[in-house]
Design a protein around this motif. Structure first.
Motif, short mmCIF file in Angstrom:
data_model
loop_
_atom_site.label_atom_id
_atom_site.label_comp_id
_atom_site.label_asym_id
_atom_site.label_seq_id
_atom_site.Cartn_x
_atom_site.Cartn_y
_atom_site.Cartn_z
N MET A 7 0.81 -1.21 0.00
CA MET A 7 0.00 0.00 0.00
C MET A 7 0.84 1.26 0.00
SD MET A 7 -2.76 -1.17 2.78
CE MET A 7 -3.42 -2.83 2.69
N SER A 55 -8.46 7.11 -3.18
CA SER A 55 -8.12 5.81 -2.60
C SER A 55 -6.68 5.79 -2.09
CB SER A 55 -8.32 4.70 -3.64
OG SER A 55 -7.50 4.94 -4.78
N SER A 56 -6.18 6.94 -1.69
CA SER A 56 -4.83 7.01 -1.13
C SER A 56 -4.73 8.22 -0.22
CB SER A 56 -3.78 7.09 -2.24
OG SER A 56 -3.94 8.28 -2.99
N ILE A 80 -5.58 1.47 8.37
CA ILE A 80 -4.56 0.51 7.98
C ILE A 80 -3.52 0.46 9.10
CG2 ILE A 80 -4.87 0.79 5.49
CD1 ILE A 80 -2.49 2.65 5.48
N ILE A 103 -4.87 2.93 -0.35
CA ILE A 103 -5.87 2.45 0.60
C ILE A 103 -6.80 1.44 -0.08
CG2 ILE A 103 -7.66 3.12 2.23
CD1 ILE A 103 -4.86 4.27 2.81
N VAL A 107 -11.70 -0.07 2.97
CA VAL A 107 -11.62 0.99 3.99
C VAL A 107 -12.54 2.12 3.57
CG1 VAL A 107 -10.11 2.59 5.21
CG2 VAL A 107 -9.25 0.35 4.51
N ILE A 113 -6.42 7.68 9.30
CA ILE A 113 -5.13 7.01 9.26
C ILE A 113 -4.22 7.78 10.20
CG2 ILE A 113 -3.24 6.20 7.82
CD1 ILE A 113 -5.93 4.97 7.09
N VAL A 136 -9.31 9.02 4.82
CA VAL A 136 -9.46 8.41 3.51
C VAL A 136 -10.53 9.14 2.70
CG1 VAL A 136 -10.04 6.26 2.30
CG2 VAL A 136 -8.75 6.20 4.44
#
Length: 834
Positions: A7, A55-56, A80, A103, A107, A113, A136
């Motif tokens: 990831m 998504s990150s 995570i 991610i 999630v 995070i 996220v």
């Protein structure tokens, strides 16, 4: 919770171990044998970066040391979990490493995070940890804090402590609570039912047992969002628990309110006393001593620090009016005292404040208002909230917000569906029960069905997909090889995203006449993906006939030959698909062919081409649009500076009259009729705003138009009033450059009192925002300021005027919400306190 393998990326380099080791080049710092060694610890700072997608998450770690950094360790937890170890083999005293964590889709958006980072140098000194919390999906992290008590307060053994907690989460708040440690160990929370809100405030009490040991008490707030995940913790507050008080204490009182208040504004009052507070209150008086407002609350006497925000109901009807305010409290022993200046022995504190007109209501879920529209039949104000993708609905009948209407992406301009011409003498406005909403984040117009009941807001019933319109410039170029003229066809693609919106209709123009075809006139906002040279700040003007589902691209203002070049125009329309899969209008069509045949009186044919100036076809962002109250006319004003940065691109104003229809005659050839009409007779010539704006560095900030479109206003450094031929009639010397401006709803005609049936002097008015907390009132025939409405906050957004029961009601957007002002005693000759 998801573990970390596969990831992590550091600017495109994939790292795939659970405990990740990143080697960065050559040799690490070594300590000489037998030396005293390096005793200075390194430093580390974590900072958030914009994530490349939803998504990150992305961040940087910056490490600093006096001799050299050996490694950085990042521990991730929350959505995570894992450890990222980055080792350096080059002696560096300062280094910044970027990280991107990919991610998993499992999630959920909004999941936090939590990153804790440390740095180690060559002597194995470890930095203090630095913590960074990311969320996220680009969702802002939740926030929660203790509003009261503060560290300056004290809790008393055997008494109660009032705890106020405020929390906010874009995923809505399910629960708010606190954890107590130290002198008292406990936890408590409040759980909310549906509908959940983005912002919540909880009030709780904590009883300090009689057997508690005096000492520090730490309170840490927490929030649980609608997804029901782990607690989000806020910053703790530590205060002291003290022994029970003896006799003879007096309440210590404080209060706060604005120096300009509305009749229904709030006042915050707080009091502390080890003996406990039994009553808390305030009173408001005129300068002559007359009481115009007072209120109080009663408590058990067990709470040692009591706070309350009162909503006032002042008996004041003339604005502005000065009043004096005092706050007081009583303890459990019956001893009373007021707020004082400089401590318990100082003089009684009395604040002098100014009562002004209006009532401000914050937006229910925050956001930013782009436009506003008053719908007469429902008695509701609709506001486009561009950050929440919805229309806020405010019912003037009870001055409350109703359920919002979800529409398309980034709703901007608003207009009512034209039903008929209305009648200004009744007064009755010809609005239908459907609203049109320009969805600037997409390429559609929402149809919103208005709810005529007092409790409902409305519902989106359709999204009209706007077409893709492409223009072409066709020129002749001399071939270098053959010497012949070659036809060159250049394609220009503009954004189709609607921004400002007006609605007009054709048909008879007499009062109460029904509308035939409804047309939406709109501007588009530019994007960087547009064709050069329109790739920076150029939008367009268009209309869409919603009845016949036909389109028009405004080009008439740019007709004619340019400097040293002649471009022939061609316009093509590509129909868009609605949610049902149907193409709206013709799938593909030429709106303006390159060559158009025209039939002459004798039946002969002439081929006609439209020459235009390519540099004048587009408009700068933002171009404003407003329609008249009878839906006959619209006014458009080009936004931005009046004089462009290159000193050539001037802001322009354009008028439109929907009753004139399309033009069929050729113009330069008598008797020849175009087979396909292409020019709209209702579009005026483009008037260069520089011709009448005194300061060419000023910005055009908005436009407005009166009921029948006989007067339009361009808001720049002043307000410039023009007629349907765009001839300057006069200017209003407004103060400041706030954009809000609107005509009195019954302002019609030119305002000449010598014309029979002319508008009354009490109706030939216009209302303008100011940099000051006031609304200026102008006579649009005599071009002078005739009054002022003092308000609490400056208007920074739109102003809309409406008529309710014969009284004018103004609605404006301020930094703190929506203000509603009913004129009457609010209108004065000056906004200054006598």
């Amino acid at each position: 919770m998801t573990t970390l393998p596969n990831m992590l990326r550091t600017r495109g380099v994939a790292l795939g171990a659970f405990a990740l080791l990143l080697g960065v080049a050559a040799c690490a710092e070594q300590q000489p044998s037998g030396s005293l060694g390096d005793l200075d610890a390194p430093g580390l700072t974590l900072a958030a970066l914009d994530a490349p997608n939803d998504s990150s998450v992305a961040f940087t770690a910056t490490a600093v040391d006096n001799l050299g950094i050996k490694s950085i360790r990042i521990v991730a937890s929350g959505g995570i979990a894992g450890v990222i170890d980055t080792t350096f083999t080059v002696n560096q005293t300062r280094i910044t490493v970027p990280y991107t964590l990919n991610i998993p889709t499992t999630v959920q958006p909004g999941t936090p995070i939590i990153l804790i980072g440390t740095a180690t140098d060559g002597a194995r000194n470890v930095s203090g940890p630095d913590t960074l919390t990311l969320t996220v999906g680009g969702v802002a992290p939740p926030t929660v804090r203790i509003v009261s008590p503060t560290a300056a307060d004290a809790a008393v053994v055997g008494r109660q402590l009032l705890i106020t907690i405020a929390g906010s989460s874009e995923l809505k708040v399910r629960s708010l609570g606190f954890i107590a440690t130290g002198a008292v160990t406990t936890a408590d929370s409040v759980v909310y039912g549906n509908p959940l809100l983005v912002d919540q405030t909880a009030i709780d009490t904590l009883t300090i047992p009689t057997g508690a040991t005096p000492g520090p008490l730490t309170l840490q707030p927490f929030l649980i969002d609608s997804l029901g995940r782990q607690r989000f913790l806020g910053s703790p507050v530590t205060l002291q628990v003290i022994p029970a008080a003896g006799a003879g204490t007096r309440p210590v009182v404080d209060f706060g309110l604005n120096d300009r208040v509305e009749v229904t504004d709030t006042i915050f009052v707080a009091a502390t006393d080890p003996a406990g507070i039994s009553m808390l209150g305030y009173d408001v008086r005129l300068l002559d001593g007359t009481t115009v407002g007072q209120d109080s609350i009663v408590s058990s006497g067990q709470i040692t620090s009591l706070r309350n925000t009162f909503t006032m109901a002042l008996n004041v009807t003339t604005f502005p009016t000065q009043v004096i305010v005092r706050a007081w409290a009583r303890n459990s022993a019956g001893t009373s005292d007021s707020a004082r200046v400089g401590g318990p022995t100082g003089p009684v504190r009395v604040d002098t404040v100014t009562v002004v007109a209006g009532s401000t209501r914050p937006l229910p879920v925050g956001g930013l208002v782009a436009d506003a529209l008053y719908h007469q039949a429902s008695d509701k104000l609709y506001l486009s909230n561009i950050t929440r993708n919805q229309l806020e609905v405010f019912y003037l009948g009870d001055s409350t917000f109703k359920p919002p209407v979800r529409v398309g992406s980034r709703p901007w301009g608003l207009a009512a569906w034209p039903r008929d011409r209305g009648d200004v003498t009744v007064p009755r406005f010809g609005q239908g029960d459907t609203l049109l909403v320009a969805n600037n984040g997409g390429t559609s117009i929402s149809y919103v069905q208005v709810d005529l009941t007092p409790t409902g807001g409305g519902q989106e019933v359709y999204r009209y997909p706007l077409p893709n319109i492409i223009i072409y410039s066709i020129t002749a170029k001399l071939s270098e090889e053959t010497g012949q003229l070659l036809q060159v066809r250049t394609r220009y693609d503009f954004s189709d995203r609607p921004q400002w919106l007006g609605a007009v209709c054709n048909g008879a123009t007499t009062p109460n006449s029904p509308c035939n075809e409804v047309t939406a006139v709109y501007s588009t906002s530019p994007t960087l993906g547009q064709t050069v040279p329109f790739d920076k700040n150029n939008g367009t003007l268009r209309w869409e006939n919603l009845t016949r589902r036909q389109s028009h691209f405004f080009w008439e203002h740019a007709s004619g030959q340019g400097d040293r070049r002649a471009d022939t125009l061609e316009i093509e329309r590509f129909g868009a698909m609605d949610a049902s899969g149907n193409i709206v209008g013709h799938p593909d069509s030429l709106m303006l062919p390159f060559l158009t045949p025209a039939i002459g009186p004798a039946g002969d044919t002439m081929i006609v081409a439209q020459v235009f100036r390519i540099n004048e076809i587009a408009f700068r962002d933002t171009t404003f649009v407003r329609n008249s109250g009878n839906f006959r006319r619209a006014i458009m004003g080009e936004g931005g500076r009046v004089l462009g940065e290159d000193n050539t691109a001037n802001a322009r104003a354009i008028g439109y009259d929907a009753s004139l229809g399309m033009k069929r005659d050729v113009g330069f050839a008598t008797g020849y009729i175009l087979q396909t009409p292409a020019a709209d007779s209702g579009i005026s010539r483009a008037l260069d705003v520089t011709d009448y704006v005194a300061n060419t560095s000023a910005r055009v900030l908005g436009v407005s138009i009166n009921f029948d479109g006989q007067i339009s206003a361009i808001r720049a450094d002043s307000v410039y009033l023009i007629d349907p031929q765009l001839r300057l009639q006069g200017l209003l010397e407004v103060s400041g450059t706030n954009a809000g401006f609107d005509f009195h709803p019954l302002n019609y005609g030119g305002g000449d009192p010598g014309v029979p049936g002319s508008v009354l002097p009490t109706e030939r008015l216009a209302f303008s925002a100011s940099l000051q907390p006031e609304i200026e009132v102008f006579d649009t025939w005599e071009y002078r300021r005739v009054g002022c409405v003092p308000v609490r906050d400056p208007i920074i957004g739109p102003i809309k005027a409406s008529v309710r029961g014969g009284q004018v009601v103004l609605v404006g957007a301020t930094a703190r919400g929506v203000i509603i002002v009913a004129l009457g005693n609010a209108l004065t000759a000056t906004c200054q306190v006598p």
